[in-house]
Write an enzyme that holds these catalytic residues in place. Sequence first.
Site, PDB file in Angstrom:
ATOM      1  N   ASP A   1       0.628  -1.291   0.027  1.00 37.84           N
ATOM      2  CA  ASP A   1       0.045  -0.116   0.161  1.00 37.84           C
ATOM      3  C   ASP A   1       0.926   1.453   0.148  1.00 37.84           C
ATOM      4  OD1 ASP A   1      -2.840   1.122   0.581  1.00 37.84           O
ATOM      5  OD2 ASP A   1      -1.761   2.079   2.092  1.00 37.84           O
TER       6      ASP A   1
ATOM      7  N   GLU B   1      14.791 -15.315  -0.539  1.00 39.34           N
ATOM      8  CA  GLU B   1      15.335 -16.492  -0.016  1.00 39.34           C
ATOM      9  C   GLU B   1      14.285 -17.716   0.400  1.00 39.34           C
ATOM     10  OE1 GLU B   1      15.678 -14.828   4.025  1.00 39.34           O
ATOM     11  OE2 GLU B   1      17.423 -13.342   3.631  1.00 39.34           O
TER      12      GLU B   1
END
Length: 541
Positions: A204, A256
């Site tokens: 956002d 990751e």
Amino acid sequence: MLHTDAWWRDAVIYQVYPRSFADSDGDGMGDLPGITGRLPHLRELGVDAVWLSPFYPSPQHDAGYDVADYRGVDRRFGELGDADKLIAEAHGLGLKVIVDLVPNHTSEEHAWFRAALAAAPGSPERERYIFRDGRGVSGAEPPNSWQSVFGGSAWERAPDGQWYLHLFDVSQPDLNWGNPEVRAEFLDILRFWLGRGVDGFRVDVAHGLVKEENLADWTQSSQILGGLDPAGPPPPMWDQEGVHEIYQSWRRVLDEYPGGRVLVAEAWVAPASRLARYVRPDEMHQAFNFPYLEAPWQPAALRAVIDESLEANNAVGATTTWVLSNHDVVRHATRLGYPVGTPRMHGIGAEDPQPDTALGLRRARAATLLMLALPGSAYLYQGEELGLPEHTTMADQFREDPAWERSGHAERGRDGCRVPLPWEADAPSYGFGPTDASWLPQPATWAEYALDRQQGVAGSTWELYHSALGLRREHRLGHGSLTWQDATEGTLAFRNGDVLVLTNFGPEPVELPAGARLRLSSEPLDGDGRVPTDVTVWASF
């Protein structure tokens, strides 16, 4: 559904606004178990992923975009276990799950902000936010001239006399992204939800985290939903260079994890080349294409924004996204029911000029077929597959959007596009929940849009979406490329792979090219097999 780590490059992603999707317990508020129970609808429709607007603990002053705890679930929507179940059920259906993240500001009820108000000026607690001394006699004037997106000053005075910045509602204090503690906290929040299996984050106000260090005065409009002149001076609160290193650090975290986790920017930035900087290879994966959403229903304007979008994103190796509606704008089935060139409205009330509903839906269906044929990724907003219009006659007493009050009732706000969905025509609350309760009133016309009135009905809007999504996947349009075709004046035509797409904006029907075989049309062709006004067709040869 087969996904790869680059699943997002051509994905169709469906936005769920949790308050308004499905209510499992009858309290009038949508919830996570309700969403989970309706996931098969999304699987059947043919989308690839679901994006959930905020469901975190919140006082709900801004419909959950005022977050009090980023690692929990608001009791209105369920419990943390319900989020885990939703993610598992979605994955079992082959759907990816993206969740909203709100990093520009917290709720005033967040533990950090409570601690900041209780602490002294200059304290570590206050350094997590943007507190400043006021100007004028005794610091009684705000530190600068910035205005809130929702209207009024962007500063609120704390009881001890200092001021804090809130670019949105007074209950949404802006975080200080120059503070290492803030940065570390959000890296941990990312890992919390990635560990629970989410496939990505819609960020956002992605362009708002970093403010110009000297907080220089700014007298122009602070409107976030468009309104900034790309040729004018850069505003000191939007699109600052420092945001990019933040998203580079986030990208390293997502990389990751296996499975192609994604970052999606809500960034009202222009021009397209500037927005494309958010989706460079080491930053985000996607950014919402708001210039496309705002483009008028005109072939030249649409062609220009399509070209500009593809060129800018191709330059950085990113996919382009396409979107027509979301929870912040008037639904496109209503916007397109006004004369071409009508300025974009910030909500519509009963006393405002009303749209031509039939024209709006006709154009919306044509616009959707045009959008879904474009290469890249597409976003759908809940209910648009039903042809839902804006609730344009809602009584003002029911409005909850803070923009309504903070603008001094100058803007109706966004409630009209957030009305709970109709699933069953003859059920209480049209099947939204087991009772008649609905947190916003549903129009009396909602029955005609209900899902059970459309599935299996030839020509219905739901069946149009269902067919389009199937053909889009069959022809791999999201992975395709666009080649413009010569077309009659008042039309737009392009090839994407083996599919010809033609939209007629003009006043007269037009012929399909010789040898073209109709695959899908937003409305029936005329008796002579020509494409009528405000209709899009897909054809092959």
